[in-house]
Design a protein around this motif. Structure first.
Motif, mmCIF file in Angstrom:
data_model
loop_
_atom_site.group_PDB
_atom_site.id
_atom_site.type_symbol
_atom_site.label_atom_id
_atom_site.label_comp_id
_atom_site.label_asym_id
_atom_site.label_seq_id
_atom_site.Cartn_x
_atom_site.Cartn_y
_atom_site.Cartn_z
ATOM 1 N N PRO A 76 0.795 -1.236 0.000
ATOM 2 C CA PRO A 76 0.000 0.000 0.000
ATOM 3 C C PRO A 76 0.822 1.278 0.000
ATOM 4 O O PRO A 76 0.268 2.364 0.095
ATOM 5 C CB PRO A 76 -0.753 -0.128 1.326
ATOM 6 N N TYR A 77 2.164 1.167 -0.094
ATOM 7 C CA TYR A 77 3.010 2.350 0.026
ATOM 8 C C TYR A 77 3.046 3.182 -1.257
ATOM 9 O O TYR A 77 3.441 4.339 -1.222
ATOM 10 C CB TYR A 77 4.433 1.929 0.415
ATOM 11 N N SER A 78 2.609 2.605 -2.382
ATOM 12 C CA SER A 78 2.690 3.320 -3.658
ATOM 13 C C SER A 78 1.407 4.075 -4.004
ATOM 14 O O SER A 78 1.316 4.660 -5.076
ATOM 15 C CB SER A 78 3.001 2.317 -4.779
ATOM 16 N N VAL A 79 0.423 4.044 -3.104
ATOM 17 C CA VAL A 79 -0.844 4.739 -3.361
ATOM 18 C C VAL A 79 -1.185 5.613 -2.172
ATOM 19 O O VAL A 79 -0.667 5.436 -1.072
ATOM 20 C CB VAL A 79 -1.997 3.743 -3.623
ATOM 21 N N ASN A 80 -2.075 6.575 -2.414
ATOM 22 C CA ASN A 80 -2.521 7.445 -1.335
ATOM 23 C C ASN A 80 -3.578 6.752 -0.481
ATOM 24 O O ASN A 80 -4.201 5.767 -0.895
ATOM 25 C CB ASN A 80 -3.080 8.756 -1.906
ATOM 26 N N GLU A 81 -3.795 7.312 0.696
ATOM 27 C CA GLU A 81 -4.736 6.732 1.656
ATOM 28 C C GLU A 81 -6.149 6.667 1.061
ATOM 29 O O GLU A 81 -6.583 7.586 0.371
ATOM 30 C CB GLU A 81 -4.742 7.582 2.927
ATOM 31 N N GLY A 82 -6.843 5.580 1.342
ATOM 32 C CA GLY A 82 -8.219 5.429 0.877
ATOM 33 C C GLY A 82 -8.373 4.525 -0.321
ATOM 34 O O GLY A 82 -9.502 4.210 -0.712
ATOM 35 N N ALA A 209 -2.522 8.185 -7.309
ATOM 36 C CA ALA A 209 -1.160 7.962 -7.802
ATOM 37 C C ALA A 209 -0.164 8.696 -6.901
ATOM 38 O O ALA A 209 -0.224 9.912 -6.744
ATOM 39 C CB ALA A 209 -1.040 8.434 -9.244
ATOM 40 N N LYS A 210 0.750 7.956 -6.332
ATOM 41 C CA LYS A 210 1.689 8.518 -5.361
ATOM 42 C C LYS A 210 3.112 8.531 -5.879
ATOM 43 O O LYS A 210 3.920 9.358 -5.455
ATOM 44 C CB LYS A 210 1.617 7.703 -4.071
ATOM 45 N N GLU A 211 3.444 7.640 -6.783
ATOM 46 C CA GLU A 211 4.821 7.522 -7.263
ATOM 47 C C GLU A 211 4.883 7.543 -8.782
ATOM 48 O O GLU A 211 5.670 6.831 -9.386
ATOM 49 C CB GLU A 211 5.442 6.223 -6.726
ATOM 50 N N GLY A 212 4.020 8.330 -9.420
ATOM 51 C CA GLY A 212 3.989 8.374 -10.873
ATOM 52 C C GLY A 212 3.510 7.080 -11.488
ATOM 53 O O GLY A 212 3.851 6.774 -12.641
ATOM 54 N N ASN A 213 2.703 6.319 -10.741
ATOM 55 C CA ASN A 213 2.269 4.988 -11.185
ATOM 56 C C ASN A 213 0.823 4.996 -11.671
ATOM 57 O O ASN A 213 0.054 4.083 -11.393
ATOM 58 C CB ASN A 213 2.434 3.974 -10.051
ATOM 59 N N LEU A 214 0.446 6.036 -12.407
ATOM 60 C CA LEU A 214 -0.942 6.166 -12.861
ATOM 61 C C LEU A 214 -1.337 5.028 -13.793
ATOM 62 O O LEU A 214 -2.450 4.477 -13.685
ATOM 63 C CB LEU A 214 -1.128 7.519 -13.566
#
Length: 432
Positions: A76-82, A209-214
């Motif tokens: 879950p570290y590569s995405v925002n909360e929720g 998208a948290k790490e450019g992983n759209l």
């Protein structure tokens, strides 16, 4: 327990080289719980991971395989909360939507005088649904700016339209003489729903998208949608073969599925931390800052947003209304005076009895809108101690805004807000 605390470095195996200038590959073994993995950095800069020993139960292996298949890399570290809550309700939404589509299609064919099998209803549902999408595109083509500004609201509206169209199809056997009218109107509504849902998909995915992983988010999201659409079609086939074989059964099950469908999409949207500035989110940020002195993040405001009626005014944020026609918002007699109060700014404010109008220049950004909103909020706060809001009040509020914006803006950006643009829907802007 932190996974990093559970790892143990067993050995480092640098490859022998004949010279110090020759690139080497470095490898090591890490053990986490009952899994041993061999990591290796190659001379060409690439890395590889190989599982050496895995004594976990089969259930744990299947769970990891599921996460890798349907969730972005690094979850879950590569995405925002929720994101997990969003995904759970997205799966339920697609399941109920697919089941509804089978019920509605079979009802349509009954109304047309046919007696289809469940399998035929499943196949024809795609044909009927796709036929009206082109008309929906034409109708929705001039609403894209509204969807950018309020993607959550339009996503919910899309599903409400879809269920309205589906409801018309389900109840069409009650009036078979109006089959063409019912089918046409139902599929027209569903066609508009499809366009609105697709148009709002990207802003929602972008918020996670948290790490450019759209692209990874999009691909895994569509995988989940596909799986639960298939499961929903299967459930729909089972329903039309049993409890929904009669119109009475459909009239009971159909509304229940629709309620689940709309509830699921509402919970999806509430979980999404959209990080672009629009009128409602800007007002909420200003309100929290005025009251507490703290800067809210997208995660903080997501459950406070009014996703059904986003146009409401917020009193503690100055009751600001954006996007009215320039000649209605600004009196010509005050134009020069306002330009003198707000020199070199890309916004103008006009205070009324019930709200404060703010008009923006064509190239105004989120920062410009935030500056104007702060002035309106401070002026509204000062108004409580004076009899009326005048030019001096606006001037004092403007000076107060300039004293805090230099620290507020970096904090906003650090919280994840995009201040380089302001999405005000189809709001009118001006230019001199």
């Amino acid at each position: 327990m932190n996974l990093l605390e559970n790892k143990k470095m067993h050995k480092i195996e640098p490859q022998n080289s004949s010279s110090e200038d020759v690139a080497v590959s470095v490898s090591w073994i890490e053990t986490s719980d009952t899994v041993s993995r061999r990591f290796q950095f190659h001379p060409d800069g690439q890395s590889s991971v190989k599982v050496l020993d895995d004594s976990r139960p089969v259930v744990h292996k299947m769970a990891e395989s599921f996460v890798n298949k349907f969730f972005p890399s690094g979850f879950p570290y590569s995405v925002n909360e929720g994101y997990l809550r969003y995904t759970q309700f997205r799966a339920l939404q697609h399941f109920s939507s697919a089941a509804l589509s089978v019920l509605s299609t079979q009802s349509l064919l009954y109304a047309a005088g046919l007696r289809p099998t469940p399998a035929q209803a499943t196949a024809v549902s795609w044909i009927l649904k796709d036929g009206m999408q082109h008309v929906g595109k034409l109708i929705c083509s001039n609403l894209g700016a509204h969807m950018d500004s309020e993607p959550k609201t339009w996503r919910i509206l899309a599903d409400v339209l879809y269920d309205l169209g589906t409801g018309l199809e389900i109840f069409s056997p009650l009036c078979p003489q109006l089959f063409l009218e019912t089918a046409g109107l139902g599929n027209f509504a569903k066609g508009m729903a499809v366009v609105a849902a697709r148009a709002t998909r990207l802003p929602i995915y972008s918020s996670f998208a948290k790490e450019g992983n759209l692209s990874d988010l999009f691909a895994k999201g569509e995988a989940i949608s596909t799986v639960f659409n298939v499961l929903g079609l299967g459930a729909g086939i089972q329903l039309v073969s049993t409890v929904c074989s009669s119109i009475q059964g459909k009239m009971v099950v159909g509304p229940l599925l629709s309620i689940i469908h709309v509830y699921s999409v509402c919970e999806e949207m509430r979980a999404a931390p959209v990080n672009t500035l629009n009128p409602q989110r800007t007002a909420m940020i200003v309100e929290d800052f005025i009251k507490t002195g703290k800067v809210s993040s997208p995660v903080d405001v997501r459950y406070k947003e009014d996703i059904l009626f986003p146009g409401r005014l917020i009193k503690d944020a100055g009751n600001v209304k954006v996007g009215r026609d320039f000649h209605k918002a600004i009196k010509p007699s005050r134009l020069v005076e306002l330009k003198e109060i707000f020199p070199n700014e890309k916004f103008l404010l006009s205070c009324g009895n019930r709200w404060t109008d703010m008009v923006l220049e064509h190239n105004a950004t989120g920062e410009d809108a935030l500056r104007g909103w702060l002035v309106a909020a401070y002026a509204s706060e000062m108004e409580k101690s004076v009899t009326e809001r005048n030019s001096r009040t606006l001037q004092e509020a403007y000076e107060k805004m300039k004293s805090v914006i230099t620290t507020l803006l970096p904090e906003l950006q650090a919280k994840g807000w995009h201040t380089d643009r302001f999405l005000d829907g189809a709001g009118k802007r001006f230019g001199f």
